[in-house]
Every structure is written in structure tokens, then in C-alpha cells.
Design an enzyme around this catalytic site. Structure first.
Site, PDB file in Angstrom:
ATOM      1  N   GLU A  64       0.829  -1.205   0.000  1.00 39.67           N
ATOM      2  CA  GLU A  64       0.000   0.000   0.000  1.00 39.67           C
ATOM      3  C   GLU A  64       0.863   1.254   0.000  1.00 39.67           C
ATOM      4  O   GLU A  64       0.600   2.219  -0.725  1.00 39.67           O
ATOM      5  CB  GLU A  64      -0.916   0.011   1.234  1.00 39.67           C
ATOM      6  CG  GLU A  64      -1.827  -1.194   1.340  1.00 39.67           C
ATOM      7  CD  GLU A  64      -1.249  -2.302   2.215  1.00 39.67           C
ATOM      8  OE1 GLU A  64      -1.999  -2.860   3.029  1.00 39.67           O
ATOM      9  OE2 GLU A  64      -0.039  -2.598   2.072  1.00 39.67           O
ATOM     10  N   TRP A 182      20.679 -48.258  -1.207  1.00 40.05           N
ATOM     11  CA  TRP A 182      19.452 -47.458  -1.279  1.00 40.05           C
ATOM     12  C   TRP A 182      18.269 -48.385  -1.111  1.00 40.05           C
ATOM     13  O   TRP A 182      18.199 -49.405  -1.821  1.00 40.05           O
ATOM     14  CB  TRP A 182      19.363 -46.737  -2.615  1.00 40.05           C
ATOM     15  CG  TRP A 182      20.450 -45.753  -2.828  1.00 40.05           C
ATOM     16  CD1 TRP A 182      21.593 -45.919  -3.554  1.00 40.05           C
ATOM     17  CD2 TRP A 182      20.477 -44.417  -2.312  1.00 40.05           C
ATOM     18  NE1 TRP A 182      22.346 -44.780  -3.529  1.00 40.05           N
ATOM     19  CE2 TRP A 182      21.669 -43.831  -2.778  1.00 40.05           C
ATOM     20  CE3 TRP A 182      19.635 -43.652  -1.532  1.00 40.05           C
ATOM     21  CZ2 TRP A 182      22.035 -42.520  -2.474  1.00 40.05           C
ATOM     22  CZ3 TRP A 182      19.994 -42.359  -1.237  1.00 40.05           C
ATOM     23  CH2 TRP A 182      21.159 -41.807  -1.697  1.00 40.05           C
ATOM     24  N   ASP A 212      25.348 -40.670   8.916  1.00 37.83           N
ATOM     25  CA  ASP A 212      25.280 -40.683   7.450  1.00 37.83           C
ATOM     26  C   ASP A 212      25.995 -39.516   6.780  1.00 37.83           C
ATOM     27  O   ASP A 212      26.212 -39.545   5.562  1.00 37.83           O
ATOM     28  CB  ASP A 212      23.815 -40.679   7.002  1.00 37.83           C
ATOM     29  CG  ASP A 212      23.051 -41.906   7.482  1.00 37.83           C
ATOM     30  OD1 ASP A 212      23.692 -42.940   7.717  1.00 37.83           O
ATOM     31  OD2 ASP A 212      21.815 -41.817   7.617  1.00 37.83           O
ATOM     32  N   LEU A 216      22.187 -32.664   2.699  1.00 35.86           N
ATOM     33  CA  LEU A 216      20.935 -31.940   2.896  1.00 35.86           C
ATOM     34  C   LEU A 216      20.676 -30.907   1.800  1.00 35.86           C
ATOM     35  O   LEU A 216      20.074 -29.861   2.040  1.00 35.86           O
ATOM     36  CB  LEU A 216      20.899 -31.271   4.276  1.00 35.86           C
ATOM     37  CG  LEU A 216      21.027 -32.211   5.477  1.00 35.86           C
ATOM     38  CD1 LEU A 216      20.874 -31.432   6.775  1.00 35.86           C
ATOM     39  CD2 LEU A 216      20.021 -33.341   5.399  1.00 35.86           C
ATOM     40  N   LEU A 284      14.065 -38.341  15.479  1.00 30.93           N
ATOM     41  CA  LEU A 284      13.499 -37.012  15.240  1.00 30.93           C
ATOM     42  C   LEU A 284      12.093 -37.111  14.659  1.00 30.93           C
ATOM     43  O   LEU A 284      11.186 -36.401  15.094  1.00 30.93           O
ATOM     44  CB  LEU A 284      14.405 -36.227  14.291  1.00 30.93           C
ATOM     45  CG  LEU A 284      14.005 -34.766  14.067  1.00 30.93           C
ATOM     46  CD1 LEU A 284      14.129 -33.966  15.352  1.00 30.93           C
ATOM     47  CD2 LEU A 284      14.857 -34.139  12.954  1.00 30.93           C
TER      48      LEU A 284
END
Length: 354
Positions: A64, A182, A212, A216, A284
Site C-alpha cells: 500500500e 538405497w 550418514d 541436505l 526425530l
């Protein structure tokens, strides 16, 4: 009566047209960060466009005020402001937009979605109390879609939380010796990276980092970094080695050592994180689920059996079947040889935001 109805219909059509333009302007703002994307159009009493504006990010003028800044003093008197979000009513890095509109002599304000903030809401009331005509809810569904993640975070005071895991058909995330790469195939892994890049942040526990050493990052099928990267967040109290891969992430990692997840999420929301992608590990993931802080589950199932103790989830605090934590399936997708199950909590799906 017919004339009045015709005028009302014409006004609604004009409001909708201006709101669609405001929505286009809002889309030019940053998609991530503390503040929402907002667009604004100022119309003369005759319906002509006087000015346009949008919010360019935290610390810059709100939409605005951005539009008003393009007009000479007094030029907005008697005008109509059409804005995608209810004008704010608080002083932060910038002053309250509601007050700026009142001081500019705006006669009418049209907005799509109410401001859900504890401190920033109330602009519509302030405007009405000052004699400004206010209309809300114009194209609300379309603006809600644009502001989906920001509105969720603002209304719930935390990011939208997705928990993901990959497992065998019998619910194991790794073999007995701890190997897990995998479990799923390339198509499933590609889907994970696509979802990573759509999130504001990606979270793991310190146990996963130590075991591991994950990067990320969000990558394409060739291993190249995608343009948009989630901020890495590491939960836990154990120290992370200085040479851990997370330190090489394009974004500096956030380390969360607090003991209360709800407060930790509030802090992440205050930092502008609207969506959190929780990847590992089982400790987690289980903590988020047990705390009732998960909005979406992504479960990638591989057609394999592993047995053994390496479960994808740990203790959830469910003593009996009557206390089961219930989700509802939102989608089932085939990804190569694997299957993705998407499930939402009944009370926190994206369609139930209020």
C-alpha cells in the site's frame, strides 16, 4: 432495486478485476521470508488506475505504501485501495499501512484475506473507525492459494511440517548392519529432491548427521544442485564435526538444541521458515509425530523385506489402539518399483487452516 443491484454487481466486478491485478503484482514479490507477498492497486473515484505497488521483502515498503509513494500528496484523496491482504495495523520495520491509508484520505479499501497476525491484524477495524468503507473477502480463495504457506505459518505460529521416510514393506529403514542406501530406487529419490527444493528448510537429527553425513541439498538426477535450496536445520545437543557435509551447504546450517519442539518451530517461523521437511532419522521423526506437530507424511515404500530392529519410527507414546495417531491418505503414487504414500493429519491439513 434493479438499479441498485446492477450497481452492486458492477462494483463487485470492478473490485474483482482490480484484485486480479493486485494478485499479479503480489506474485512479483519474494516467495520466501518473514513477510507475505502482497500487491496493491489504487483506483480513482472514476475507477481509473492511479498507482500500483507490491511488497519486495522484509524492511521494504509494504504494498500500500509502495503504491502511495508514486502519487503526489493529496492525489489519493477519495480513492479506492485494492490490496490482497488486509492492511496491517502495527509498527515494525515500517509503520502501519492502515494509518498511512487514513492519512492519505483513502475513501474505500478492498482486501481479499484478513491478516492473521497477533500484532498486525485489526487494520480493517481501524479503517472503519476512521470512516473508511471496507470490503473484505474479494477473490479470497485465489489469494489464499498464493499465500498458502505464509498463512499456515502465521495462523499456526510454526512452519508446515512434512515428515518423510523410506522403508521396506515391513517398516525397516535400514538393514540390521545399519546400511540403508538405497532402499528405494532412482524415481523415488528424484521425487524426494523435488520436494526438498520446494521446502524452506530441511531437518535432521544429530544422530543422522553423525551416522550418514548427509549434504541436505536438493539435486537433479545428474547430482547438480537445484536453484532453490532448503535451509539445513540440525536438531540435537551432540556436537557436529567441523568437516561435516552440512557445513558445505549453500546456506549456513541452523543448529537447534532446545528441548521443546513447539518452541523450536515458533523460532523457525519467526526466522521466515514457512515449511519444514523432516528427513531423519527415526528419533526425530518420532518426536515430531508424538508431539502432534506433523501435518503431512511422505512414506516411500520399497518392495523389499529386511526384518531386524532398524524400524523407520520409534516410540510414539501410543499405549492402546484407541490412542492411535490417525492420518488420512491424500495420495498414492507409483514411482518406478516403489510406492509413495501421502497422508495428512485430520486437523492440520492445508485445507483446514483456521
Amino acid at each position: 432495486m434493479a438499479s441498485a443491484d446492477h450497481q452492486a454487481a458492477a462494483q463487485h466486478a470492478a473490485d474483482a478485476t482490480a484484485m486480479r491485478r493486485a494478485l499479479e503484482l503480489a506474485e512479483q514479490g519474494p516467495a520466501a521470508g518473514v513477510n507475505p507477498r502482497v500487491g496493491c492497486v489504487i483506483l480513482s473515484p472514476a475507477g481509473d488506475v492511479l498507482a500500483e505497488g507490491w511488497h519486495r521483502g522484509a524492511g521494504t515498503a509494504h504494498a500500500e505504501v509502495d503504491a502511495l509513494s508514486q502519487l503526489a500528496r493529496g492525489a489519493a484523496a477519495g480513492a479506492t485501495v485494492v490490496v490482497t491482504l488486509e492492511p496491517c495495523n502495527h509498527t515494525g520495520r515500517t509503520g502501519p499501512c492502515a494509518l498511512a491509508l487514513i492519512e492519505a484520505g483513502i475513501a474505500r479499501v478492498v482486501y481479499a484475506v484478513g491478516d492473521p497476525g497477533d500484532h498486525s491484524s485489526g487494520g480493517a477495524v481501524r479503517l472503519r473507525d476512521s470512516g473508511v468503507e471496507v470490503t473484505g473477502g474479494v477473490l479470497a480463495d485465489e489469494v489464499e492459494a498464493l499465500l498458502d504457506d505464509w498463512l499456515f505459518a502465521a495462523r499456526h505460529r510454526r512452519p508446515h511440517v512434512t515428515v518423510k521416510w523410506a522403508s521396506s514393506l515391513d517398516g525397516r529403514a535400514a538393514a540390521t548392519d545399519g546400511t540403508s542406501r538405497w532402499i528405494t530406487g532412482a524415481a523415488a529419490r528424484s521425487d524426494v529432491h523435488r520436494r526438498r527444493t520446494a521446502a524452506d528448510a530441511i531437518a535432521v537429527g544429530t544422530g543422522t548427521v553423525l551416522a550418514d553425513d548427509p549434504a541436505l541439498t536438493a539435486r537433479d538426477d545428474a547430482g547438480r544442485l537445484l536453484d532453490r535450496q532448503p535451509v539445513p536445520v540440525v536438531f540435537g545437543r551432540r556436537p557436529v564435526p567441523a568437516d561435516a557435509a552440512v557445513h558445505a551447504h549453500p546456506h549456513a546450517p541452523l543448529f537447534v538444541t532446545g528441548a521443546e519442539l513447539a518452541r523450536d518451530l515458533e523460532e523457525l517461523q519467526r526466522r521466515g521458515i514457512r515449511s519444514l521437511f523432516v528427513e531423519g532419522g527415526p528419533t526425530l521423526a518420532s518426536a515430531f509425530i508424538a508431539a502432534g506437530l506433523v501435518d503431512e507424511l511422505l512414506v516411500y515404500l520399497a518392495p523389499a523385506l529386511l526384518g531386524g530392529p532398524m524400524l523407520a519410527l520409534g516410540e510414539l507414546g501410543v499405549p492402546t489402539i484407541a490412542d492411535a495417531l490417525r492420518f488420512e491418505f491424500a495420495a498414492v503414487e507409483r514411482l518406478g518399483d516403489d510406492v509413495l504414500l501421502v497422508a495428512h493429519r485430520h486437523s492440520t491439513t492445508r485445507d483446514e487452516r483456521d
